[in-house]
Design a protein around this motif. Structure first.
Motif, short mmCIF file in Angstrom:
data_model
loop_
_atom_site.label_atom_id
_atom_site.label_comp_id
_atom_site.label_asym_id
_atom_site.label_seq_id
_atom_site.Cartn_x
_atom_site.Cartn_y
_atom_site.Cartn_z
N ILE A 94 0.84 -1.20 0.00
CA ILE A 94 0.00 0.00 0.00
C ILE A 94 0.88 1.25 0.00
O ILE A 94 0.65 2.20 -0.77
CB ILE A 94 -0.94 0.00 1.22
CG1 ILE A 94 -2.02 -1.07 1.07
CG2 ILE A 94 -1.56 1.38 1.44
CD1 ILE A 94 -3.03 -0.80 0.00
N VAL A 95 1.89 1.27 0.85
CA VAL A 95 2.78 2.43 0.92
C VAL A 95 3.57 2.58 -0.37
O VAL A 95 3.72 3.69 -0.91
CB VAL A 95 3.71 2.33 2.13
CG1 VAL A 95 4.72 3.49 2.13
CG2 VAL A 95 2.91 2.34 3.43
N ALA A 96 4.10 1.47 -0.88
CA ALA A 96 4.86 1.53 -2.13
C ALA A 96 4.00 2.08 -3.25
O ALA A 96 4.45 2.91 -4.06
CB ALA A 96 5.39 0.13 -2.49
N ALA A 97 2.76 1.63 -3.33
CA ALA A 97 1.86 2.11 -4.38
C ALA A 97 1.63 3.61 -4.26
O ALA A 97 1.65 4.34 -5.27
CB ALA A 97 0.52 1.37 -4.31
N GLY A 98 1.40 4.10 -3.04
CA GLY A 98 1.17 5.53 -2.86
C GLY A 98 2.38 6.37 -3.23
O GLY A 98 2.26 7.39 -3.93
N ARG A 99 3.54 5.97 -2.78
CA ARG A 99 4.76 6.73 -3.09
C ARG A 99 5.06 6.70 -4.57
O ARG A 99 5.45 7.71 -5.17
CB ARG A 99 5.93 6.16 -2.29
CG ARG A 99 5.82 6.36 -0.78
CD ARG A 99 6.92 5.62 -0.06
NE ARG A 99 6.86 5.80 1.39
CZ ARG A 99 7.64 5.15 2.25
NH1 ARG A 99 8.51 4.26 1.80
NH2 ARG A 99 7.53 5.37 3.55
N ARG A 100 4.93 5.53 -5.18
CA ARG A 100 5.23 5.41 -6.61
C ARG A 100 4.22 6.18 -7.45
O ARG A 100 4.59 6.79 -8.47
CB ARG A 100 5.24 3.93 -7.00
CG ARG A 100 6.45 3.18 -6.45
CD ARG A 100 6.30 1.68 -6.54
NE ARG A 100 7.55 1.01 -6.17
CZ ARG A 100 7.66 -0.30 -5.99
NH1 ARG A 100 6.60 -1.08 -6.16
NH2 ARG A 100 8.82 -0.84 -5.66
N LEU A 101 2.96 6.15 -7.04
CA LEU A 101 1.95 6.94 -7.75
C LEU A 101 2.31 8.41 -7.72
O LEU A 101 2.21 9.11 -8.74
CB LEU A 101 0.58 6.71 -7.12
CG LEU A 101 -0.57 7.56 -7.65
CD1 LEU A 101 -0.80 7.31 -9.14
CD2 LEU A 101 -1.85 7.28 -6.86
N ALA A 102 2.74 8.91 -6.58
CA ALA A 102 3.09 10.33 -6.47
C ALA A 102 4.25 10.68 -7.40
O ALA A 102 4.19 11.69 -8.13
CB ALA A 102 3.45 10.66 -5.03
N THR A 103 5.29 9.88 -7.38
CA THR A 103 6.45 10.16 -8.24
C THR A 103 6.06 10.11 -9.71
O THR A 103 6.51 10.93 -10.52
CB THR A 103 7.56 9.14 -7.96
OG1 THR A 103 7.95 9.22 -6.58
CG2 THR A 103 8.79 9.42 -8.83
N TRP A 104 5.23 9.16 -10.06
CA TRP A 104 4.79 9.02 -11.45
C TRP A 104 3.94 10.21 -11.87
O TRP A 104 4.12 10.76 -12.95
CB TRP A 104 4.01 7.72 -11.58
CG TRP A 104 4.06 7.10 -12.95
CD1 TRP A 104 4.97 7.33 -13.94
CD2 TRP A 104 3.15 6.14 -13.47
NE1 TRP A 104 4.69 6.57 -15.04
CE2 TRP A 104 3.59 5.82 -14.79
CE3 TRP A 104 2.03 5.49 -12.96
CZ2 TRP A 104 2.93 4.90 -15.59
CZ3 TRP A 104 1.36 4.57 -13.76
CH2 TRP A 104 1.82 4.26 -15.07
N LEU A 105 3.00 10.61 -11.02
CA LEU A 105 2.16 11.75 -11.36
C LEU A 105 2.95 13.04 -11.44
O LEU A 105 2.64 13.92 -12.25
CB LEU A 105 1.01 11.89 -10.35
CG LEU A 105 -0.04 10.77 -10.39
CD1 LEU A 105 -1.16 11.07 -9.39
CD2 LEU A 105 -0.62 10.60 -11.80
#
Length: 317
Positions: free
Chosen positions: A299-310
């Motif tokens: 869950i945390v990895a998804a949130g952090r990676r989503l932010a960097t990608w966006l």
């Protein structure tokens, strides 16, 4: 470094009949993380987003038809931008209950899927990628269905393209907020082979969890979906849980979407399906603990990676 979270305000057979009852009692199949999981991913992403990217995300979401509902505080938050960003995270699953279902996207001449984020369809095949896993724990090449990999390849192009309409980009953004979470649910990236075919990512595998307060029997997939917390988790309690998870999790390598899928597939092999054996399956304390640790990290990895990608997709200079 993550920014601080908003301060909270404080043949008929007995087996067939059993499976039918479990189906009626269980959450809808193959929805990846439950509502709490997707909201947690979005809440964590929001705090890691560059302020300019955050503003652009809100500007685009204002063009989405569901903006009035999303921004009206249905997440229990006063910030309309944050409320909408979090609410958008579950929109793709809501479509599966209200919109036409296209389980197989139309294909181009080369066999790749044609993805239109704004066509109003549910697109169940965008949520998963069924890579085969055999009974010995070996991953096989190819897939048995699903277009999650192609969705993660094509939708960012729409979002990052300023020549696309804001409406289409808003739909692409809402889809991506959701699908990045799906890509980190291990049972949305594999399906285990069995003598009758496969178990549809654990949807066809019944487990017994004596510690569960309501559903002691359900599918393995549904059980994993609920690891983030109760599906009704919202508002300040959601933000508190997101902050605690984020603070307790070590740094996350960014990697690429294809690598996210491979990572989740390995977790399916080494954690989700490990030592389960054949039915009936009872989950023990060791399995539950390993699964919870894995789900929290994902869950945390998804949130952090989503932010960097966006940040990269929305701040094109």
């Amino acid at each position: 470094m993550p920014r601080s979270f908003p301060r909270p305000r404080i043949r008929p057979s007995l087996r067939a009949l059993t499976c039918a009852v479990l189906f009626l009692l269980s959450p809808p199949a193959a929805l990846a993380w439950n509502g709490a999981g997707h909201r947690l991913v979005a809440a964590i992403a929001w705090q890691h987003l560059d302020p300019a990217a955050r503003g652009e995300a809100v500007r685009l979401l204002r063009h989405h038809p569901d903006w009035p509902r999303w921004s009206a505080g249905n997440t229990g938050l006063d910030d309309s931008g944050l409320s909408a960003f979090i609410a958008a995270s579950t929109w793709a699953d809501e479509l599966r209950r209200t919109a036409p279902r296209h389980e197989h996207s139309p294909a181009k001449a080369d066999g790749s899927a044609v993805l239109d984020p704004a066509d109003g369809s549910a697109h169940g095949d965008w949520h998963y990628l069924n890579r085969p896993l055999d009974a010995r724990g070996r991953l096989h090449s190819g897939t048995l269905g699903g277009n999650l990999d192609q969705a993660l390849e094509q939708l960012p192009r729409v979002l990052a393209d300023p020549t696309q309409s804001d409406l289409r980009r808003a739909h692409a953004l809402a889809w991506l907020i959701h699908l990045v979470g799906d890509a980190h649910q291990p049972l949305h990236t594999v399906t285990r082979l069995n003598p009758d075919g496969d178990d549809a990512g654990g949807n066809g595998l019944t487990i017994h969890d004596p510690s569960h307060p309501r559903l002691t029997q359900q599918s393995l997939h549904a059980w994993w979906d609920d690891r983030p917390g109760p599906p009704w988790l919202r508002g300040d309690k959601l933000l508190v849980r997101a902050a605690r998870l984020d603070e307790a999790t070590p740094a996350t390598p960014q990697r690429t979407p294809i690598e996210w899928l491979r990572e989740a597939q390995q977790l399916a092999r080494t954690v989700a399906y490990r030592d389960l054996g054949s039915e009936p399956i009872t989950l023990d304390d060791a399995y539950r603990s390993a699964a919870q640790r894995t789900a929290d990290r994902q869950i945390v990895a998804a949130g952090r990676r989503l932010a960097t990608w966006l940040d990269a997709l929305l701040l094109i200079r």
